[in-house]
Design an enzyme around this catalytic site. Structure first.
Site, PDB file in Angstrom:
ATOM      1  N   SER A 102       0.798  -1.222   0.000  1.00  0.00           N
ATOM      2  CA  SER A 102       0.000   0.000   0.000  1.00  0.00           C
ATOM      3  C   SER A 102       0.835   1.278   0.000  1.00  0.00           C
ATOM      4  CB  SER A 102      -0.924  -0.001   1.214  1.00  0.00           C
ATOM      5  OG  SER A 102      -1.577  -1.233   1.276  1.00  0.00           O
ATOM      6  N   ARG A 151       7.906   6.019  -3.801  1.00  0.00           N
ATOM      7  CA  ARG A 151       8.320   6.656  -2.540  1.00  0.00           C
ATOM      8  C   ARG A 151       7.545   5.992  -1.408  1.00  0.00           C
ATOM      9  NH1 ARG A 151       4.710  10.296  -4.710  1.00  0.00           N
ATOM     10  NH2 ARG A 151       2.814  10.514  -3.473  1.00  0.00           N
ATOM     11  N   ASP A 200      -3.624  -1.767  -1.755  1.00  0.00           N
ATOM     12  CA  ASP A 200      -4.726  -2.144  -0.856  1.00  0.00           C
ATOM     13  C   ASP A 200      -6.078  -1.684  -1.401  1.00  0.00           C
ATOM     14  OD1 ASP A 200      -4.174   0.551  -0.402  1.00  0.00           O
ATOM     15  OD2 ASP A 200      -4.387   0.436   1.764  1.00  0.00           O
TER      16      ASP A 200
END
Length: 501
Positions: free
Chosen positions: A181, A196, A234
């Site tokens: 996620s 990132r 997710d």
């Protein structure tokens, strides 16, 4: 009475009177100081409430800005603050999937491993179980190998304990759906490089790496026979889990530690997609909407300070005002200013109130939902967490008001974001041919457990859509959708499907 004695008595009386006057004056000064401080505290609250304002007209501006950014993000890479990532999921689960599949759900400070047994049409999910573990804080900023080795070890333990009936047929490896996620540039259904970190993670040597390759190497180091069939976010897992049980699900929103949204887009409406058009004609888009920002967002001095001092300044602005990681911290910052500038908790500023993130959103939620006449939950939380004792009921009421201001702004902005997606999909108004039912699958601890937040979000969405359109838009809680969804996507993208067909 002797003359000397009389003079002494008079002197004592004069001194006593003067002392009484002094005490009275001191009490008056203290009261004036106290009322002045209370007025200053209330001024801080009033200004904060005004800056957090989300009137309907502002929310519609935010929704329009979201739609504009969605178009820009689909047009070109880097064209928008919204990444609008292509997920390579063009076939959501149908319900026909069969077999035993696994999921690894790394969504924040906790992660879960799941096993799901699917029985195909009419049968659905036969069996499911999971194990949960926390990521030690040190591993959140250590190395890629250290993090993935820790996760692989937990997966190894989970597999070692399983029953014989879940063993794979000879020559077939276990298949895993990996819910990761964080922003990833997907390169295929089972590969993608980390763009990132968010949500407090900061592992530099993982950025730019293929997270599936990193996990696969860790699984090999730990001797686990398992391959990753699908790498999903997710939110996409939640979309898949929602679609498995309800064919009208076409949007998913996560509101937990962080926040994100995904939806089903027409492949033809994605100018930056240069591959062959999928047979389904659809492509699931991972918006990464936590990074949305707009001049219409109602930001305060506290939000700016939180952002500057965060691990990712200038990034994830929408997330920082709507999601679970940050709501309690915004509250702490307001209370600290009131303590420092208006002696809100007495002459001493409580030292613990100066510790960033000490006041977590679950605690804020508990205070917000305190229905006791003396607000004893608020009193206990302040005492236990920031060591503030003996608060007055008046003070505790203000704390609840502040919880409400912070949560209301977050929930209403999240609703505006959903409206932006519905606008992009053309589902924000009733079309000819009758209403088209749209189901939004929602998941995440903030949405699930913070009742006031959830209620406010759903009411605001109805308010923005209008009663008639709102009747065709349904918000459903997709409980644990992301984990089950990843296993379902591993099944629908199984590497053995070609062999069987």
């Amino acid at each position: 009475m002797k003359e000397g004695t009389g003079k002494v008595a008079v002197a004592v009386a004069v001194i006593g009177a003067a002392a009484a006057v002094g005490v009275a004056a001191y009490i008056v000064r203290q009261r004036m100081k106290s009322s002045g401080e209370w007025a200053r505290a209330m001024a801080i609250v009033k200004e904060f409430e005004e800056k957090c304002g989300t009137p309907e007209v502002k929310l519609k501006q935010v929704a329009d800005a979201m739609t504009v950014e969605m178009h820009a993000g689909l047009a070109s890479e880097g064209g928008s603050k919204l990444k609008m990532l292509i997920s390579y999921v063009d076939n959501l689960p149908t319900g026909d999937e069969e077999g035993v599949f696994y999921a690894l759900d790394l969504g924040g400070t906790n992660f879960r491993v799941l096993r799901v047994q699917l029985g195909g049409k009419e049968v659905g999910i036969v069996h499911q179980e999971f194990a949960e573990a926390s990521i030690p804080p040190a591993l959140m900023s250590h190395s890629s190998d250290a993090l993935f080795d820790y996760i692989a070890e937990k997966l190894a333990n989970f597999v070692d304990e399983e029953e014989q009936r879940f063993q794979q047929p000879p020559g077939r490896q276990r298949e895993l759906g990996f819910t990761f996620s964080f922003p990833v540039m997907q390169t295929s259904i089972n590969s993608g490089t980390l763009i990132r970190w968010t949500k407090g993670f900061s592992i530099d040597d993982a950025v730019g790496q293929d997270v599936v390759a990193e996990l696969t190497k860790a699984l090999q180091r730990k001797g686990v026979e398992m391959q990753v069939a699908a790498l999903v976010n997710d939110t996409i897992g939640t979309l898949a889990g929602g679609r498995y049980s309800n064919k009208d699900v076409s949007v998913a929103v996560i509101l937990g530690t962080g926040t994100n949204a995904a939806y089903v887009e027409r492949a033809q409406a994605i100018p930056k997609w240069h591959g062959p058009l999928p047979r389904s004609g659809d492509m699931v888009i991972n918006m990464e909407w936590g990074n949305f920002r707009s001049s219409h967002l109602p930001l305060t001095e506290f939000d700016h300070a939180l952002d500057v001092e965060s691990l990712n300044p200038g990034e994830q602005i929408f997330e920082k005002i709507t999601s679970g990681m940050y709501l309690g911290e915004i509250l702490r910052r307001v209370l600290l200013k009131m303590a420092e500038e208006a002696a809100f908790f007495g002459d001493e500023v409580p030292p613990k109130l100066k510790i960033p993130f000490i006041l977590r959103t679950p605690e804020m939620s508990a205070m917000h939902h305190d229905m006791s006449s003396d607000l004893r939950v608020v009193a206990n939380k302040l005492k236990d967490i920031v060591e503030i004792s003996n608060t007055s009921l008046k003070t505790r009421r203000v704390v609840v008001d502040l919880c409400n201001i912070v949560a209301t702004r977050g929930a209403r902005l999240a609703a505006a974001g959903v409206l932006g997606i519905l606008k992009k999909m053309g589902r924000d108004t009733l079309r000819d041919g009758g209403p088209q039912r749209t189901v939004i699958a929602m998941d995440g601890g903030l949405y699930e457990h913070y009742t006031e937040y959830r209620t406010c979000l759903e009411n605001t969405l109805r308010e923005l859509l209008g009663e008639e359109t709102a009747s065709s838009i349904v918000v459903e809680h997709s409980n644990d959708g992301s984990g089950i969804g990843a296993a379902l996507l591993a099944a629908s993208h199984s590497l053995y499907l070609e062999e069987n067909s």
